[in-house]
Write a protein that holds these residues in place. Structure first.
Motif, PDB file in Angstrom:
ATOM      1  N   VAL A 178      10.264  13.277  16.124  1.00 47.48           N
ATOM      2  CA  VAL A 178      11.188  13.798  15.303  1.00 47.48           C
ATOM      3  C   VAL A 178      12.125  14.375  15.890  1.00 47.48           C
ATOM      4  N   ARG A 179      13.321  14.712  15.179  1.00 44.88           N
ATOM      5  CA  ARG A 179      14.466  15.133  15.497  1.00 44.88           C
ATOM      6  C   ARG A 179      14.173  16.534  16.286  1.00 44.88           C
ATOM      7  N   VAL A 180      14.549  16.838  17.454  1.00 49.05           N
ATOM      8  CA  VAL A 180      14.398  18.393  18.120  1.00 49.05           C
ATOM      9  C   VAL A 180      15.347  19.343  17.353  1.00 49.05           C
ATOM     10  N   ASN A 181      14.905  20.204  17.157  1.00 49.31           N
ATOM     11  CA  ASN A 181      15.807  21.261  16.522  1.00 49.31           C
ATOM     12  C   ASN A 181      15.557  22.550  17.451  1.00 49.31           C
ATOM     13  N   GLU A 182      16.722  23.705  17.357  1.00 48.97           N
ATOM     14  CA  GLU A 182      16.386  24.981  17.938  1.00 48.97           C
ATOM     15  C   GLU A 182      15.007  25.662  17.552  1.00 48.97           C
ATOM     16  N   GLY A 183      14.356  26.136  18.439  1.00 48.17           N
ATOM     17  CA  GLY A 183      13.123  26.833  18.101  1.00 48.17           C
ATOM     18  C   GLY A 183      12.036  26.111  18.260  1.00 48.17           C
ATOM     19  N   ASP A 184      11.854  24.712  18.392  1.00 48.30           N
ATOM     20  CA  ASP A 184      10.731  23.886  18.707  1.00 48.30           C
ATOM     21  C   ASP A 184      10.393  24.151  20.168  1.00 48.30           C
ATOM     22  N   LYS A 238       9.511  18.678  35.525  1.00 48.60           N
ATOM     23  CA  LYS A 238       8.389  18.030  34.829  1.00 48.60           C
ATOM     24  C   LYS A 238       7.432  19.078  34.569  1.00 48.60           C
ATOM     25  N   GLY A 239       6.745  18.829  33.410  1.00 53.29           N
ATOM     26  CA  GLY A 239       5.521  19.974  33.332  1.00 53.29           C
ATOM     27  C   GLY A 239       6.014  21.274  32.613  1.00 53.29           C
ATOM     28  N   VAL A 240       7.225  21.566  32.657  1.00 52.35           N
ATOM     29  CA  VAL A 240       7.681  22.868  32.173  1.00 52.35           C
ATOM     30  C   VAL A 240       7.524  23.047  30.635  1.00 52.35           C
ATOM     31  N   ASP A 241       7.081  24.256  30.103  1.00 47.99           N
ATOM     32  CA  ASP A 241       6.965  24.427  28.709  1.00 47.99           C
ATOM     33  C   ASP A 241       8.051  25.382  28.414  1.00 47.99           C
ATOM     34  N   GLY A 242       8.645  25.241  27.082  1.00 45.81           N
ATOM     35  CA  GLY A 242       9.633  26.222  26.614  1.00 45.81           C
ATOM     36  C   GLY A 242       9.917  26.088  25.394  1.00 45.81           C
ATOM     37  N   LYS A 243      11.033  26.907  24.720  1.00 46.15           N
ATOM     38  CA  LYS A 243      11.509  26.803  23.383  1.00 46.15           C
ATOM     39  C   LYS A 243      12.969  26.077  23.745  1.00 46.15           C
ATOM     40  N   VAL A 244      13.283  25.340  22.790  1.00 49.60           N
ATOM     41  CA  VAL A 244      14.792  24.777  22.651  1.00 49.60           C
ATOM     42  C   VAL A 244      15.739  26.016  22.195  1.00 49.60           C
ATOM     43  N   ALA A 245      16.515  26.004  23.291  1.00 49.96           N
ATOM     44  CA  ALA A 245      17.532  27.181  23.086  1.00 49.96           C
ATOM     45  C   ALA A 245      18.977  26.689  22.453  1.00 49.96           C
ATOM     46  N   GLU A 246      19.137  25.490  22.710  1.00 50.49           N
ATOM     47  CA  GLU A 246      20.389  24.860  22.303  1.00 50.49           C
ATOM     48  C   GLU A 246      20.586  23.206  22.080  1.00 50.49           C
ATOM     49  N   VAL A 247      20.791  22.703  21.193  1.00 54.24           N
ATOM     50  CA  VAL A 247      20.839  21.321  21.074  1.00 54.24           C
ATOM     51  C   VAL A 247      22.486  20.754  21.145  1.00 54.24           C
ATOM     52  N   SER A 248      22.775  19.701  22.118  1.00 56.72           N
ATOM     53  CA  SER A 248      23.982  19.339  22.227  1.00 56.72           C
ATOM     54  C   SER A 248      23.893  17.867  21.966  1.00 56.72           C
ATOM     55  N   THR A 249      24.811  17.539  20.506  1.00 53.84           N
ATOM     56  CA  THR A 249      24.737  16.133  20.156  1.00 53.84           C
ATOM     57  C   THR A 249      25.727  15.474  20.884  1.00 53.84           C
ATOM     58  N   ALA A 250      26.852  15.987  21.641  1.00 51.26           N
ATOM     59  CA  ALA A 250      27.742  15.221  22.378  1.00 51.26           C
ATOM     60  C   ALA A 250      26.884  14.740  23.596  1.00 51.26           C
ATOM     61  N   LYS A 251      26.272  15.566  24.213  1.00 49.53           N
ATOM     62  CA  LYS A 251      25.522  15.104  25.553  1.00 49.53           C
ATOM     63  C   LYS A 251      24.157  14.441  25.087  1.00 49.53           C
ATOM     64  N   SER A 296      21.302  15.770  24.386  1.00 47.10           N
ATOM     65  CA  SER A 296      20.242  16.621  25.202  1.00 47.10           C
ATOM     66  C   SER A 296      20.164  17.901  24.777  1.00 47.10           C
ATOM     67  N   VAL A 297      19.123  18.455  24.976  1.00 53.58           N
ATOM     68  CA  VAL A 297      18.825  20.007  24.802  1.00 53.58           C
ATOM     69  C   VAL A 297      18.674  20.915  25.919  1.00 53.58           C
ATOM     70  N   ALA A 298      19.013  22.143  25.648  1.00 48.98           N
ATOM     71  CA  ALA A 298      18.792  23.127  26.737  1.00 48.98           C
ATOM     72  C   ALA A 298      17.633  23.881  26.459  1.00 48.98           C
ATOM     73  N   ILE A 299      16.649  24.198  27.356  1.00 48.31           N
ATOM     74  CA  ILE A 299      15.540  24.837  27.176  1.00 48.31           C
ATOM     75  C   ILE A 299      15.451  26.352  27.736  1.00 48.31           C
ATOM     76  N   GLU A 300      15.025  27.325  26.904  1.00 49.21           N
ATOM     77  CA  GLU A 300      14.713  28.280  27.775  1.00 49.21           C
ATOM     78  C   GLU A 300      14.009  28.693  28.965  1.00 49.21           C
ATOM     79  N   GLY A 301      14.663  29.072  29.844  1.00 46.40           N
ATOM     80  CA  GLY A 301      13.925  29.101  31.367  1.00 46.40           C
ATOM     81  C   GLY A 301      14.034  27.915  32.365  1.00 46.40           C
ATOM     82  N   VAL A 302      14.871  26.961  31.852  1.00 45.77           N
ATOM     83  CA  VAL A 302      15.106  25.796  32.573  1.00 45.77           C
ATOM     84  C   VAL A 302      16.821  25.991  33.119  1.00 45.77           C
ATOM     85  N   LYS A 303      17.013  26.568  34.169  1.00 47.22           N
ATOM     86  CA  LYS A 303      18.239  27.012  34.747  1.00 47.22           C
ATOM     87  C   LYS A 303      18.405  26.552  36.263  1.00 47.22           C
TER      88      LYS A 303
END
Length: 168
Positions: free
Chosen positions: A40-46, A56-69, A71-78
């Motif tokens: 499925v296409r990934v959306n914010e909030g998934d 690897k192994g980190v769970d989180g919610k999608v914070a931002e979706v970048s179509t240019a890259k 890829s997606v940014a995930i909450e807590g992955v910094k």
């Protein structure tokens, strides 16, 4: 056409719609059974789990979706810069597993369930209850209060000149 030209055309010079479709990610086993789809296409909030890479192994919610890259940014992955600032790490969607979906978008859920979203019954509009009109209160004329006159504020130039006079 050469394979490199085809690859560049499909990935790097793709249209916005094509890049949006490339943001697909695998569904978890229980979601695959529920919706009958593998990805499925990934959306914010998934909610997602990272399958590959440094996080690897980190769970989180999608914070931002970048179509240019793609890829997606995930909450807590910094990551942290040398100066101490933190920034989001964008992870490619092929390295993710979707564990739960954001169900706010009714169109998306209808498409996943295999229904035609255009034929879905619309929800009845909520009855807007109007509060009873209150009678305007009559104001009694009061004696007008005049604000107390404030003394003019001293400027920096005046303060400095006074300080010089005090020194002499």
């Amino acid at each position: 056409m050469k394979p490199t030209k085809m690859r560049n055309k499909m990935i790097y010079r793709a249209s916005y719609q094509t890049k949006s479709k490339q943001l697909g990610s695998a569904l978890s086993k229980d979601l695959q059974k529920k919706y009958g789809k593998r990805s499925v296409r990934v959306n914010e909030g998934d909610s997602v789990t990272i399958l590959r890479g440094e996080f690897k192994g980190v769970d989180g919610k999608v914070a931002e979706v970048s179509t240019a890259k793609s890829s997606v940014a995930i909450e807590g992955v910094k990551k942290e810069k040398t100066k101490g600032d933190k920034f989001d790490v964008f992870i490619h969607t092929s390295n993710l597993l979707v564990t739960s979906l954001n169900t706010e978008d009714k169109w998306r859920i209808a498409k996943l369930e295999g229904k035609d979203p255009r034929k879905q019954p619309k929800e009845a509009p909520k009855a807007a209850e109007k509060p009873a009109k209150e009678e305007p209160k009559k104001e009694t004329p009061k004696a007008e209060e005049k604000p107390a006159k404030e003394e003019p504020k001293e400027t920096k130039v005046e303060k400095k000149s006074e300080e010089k006079e005090d020194e002499n």
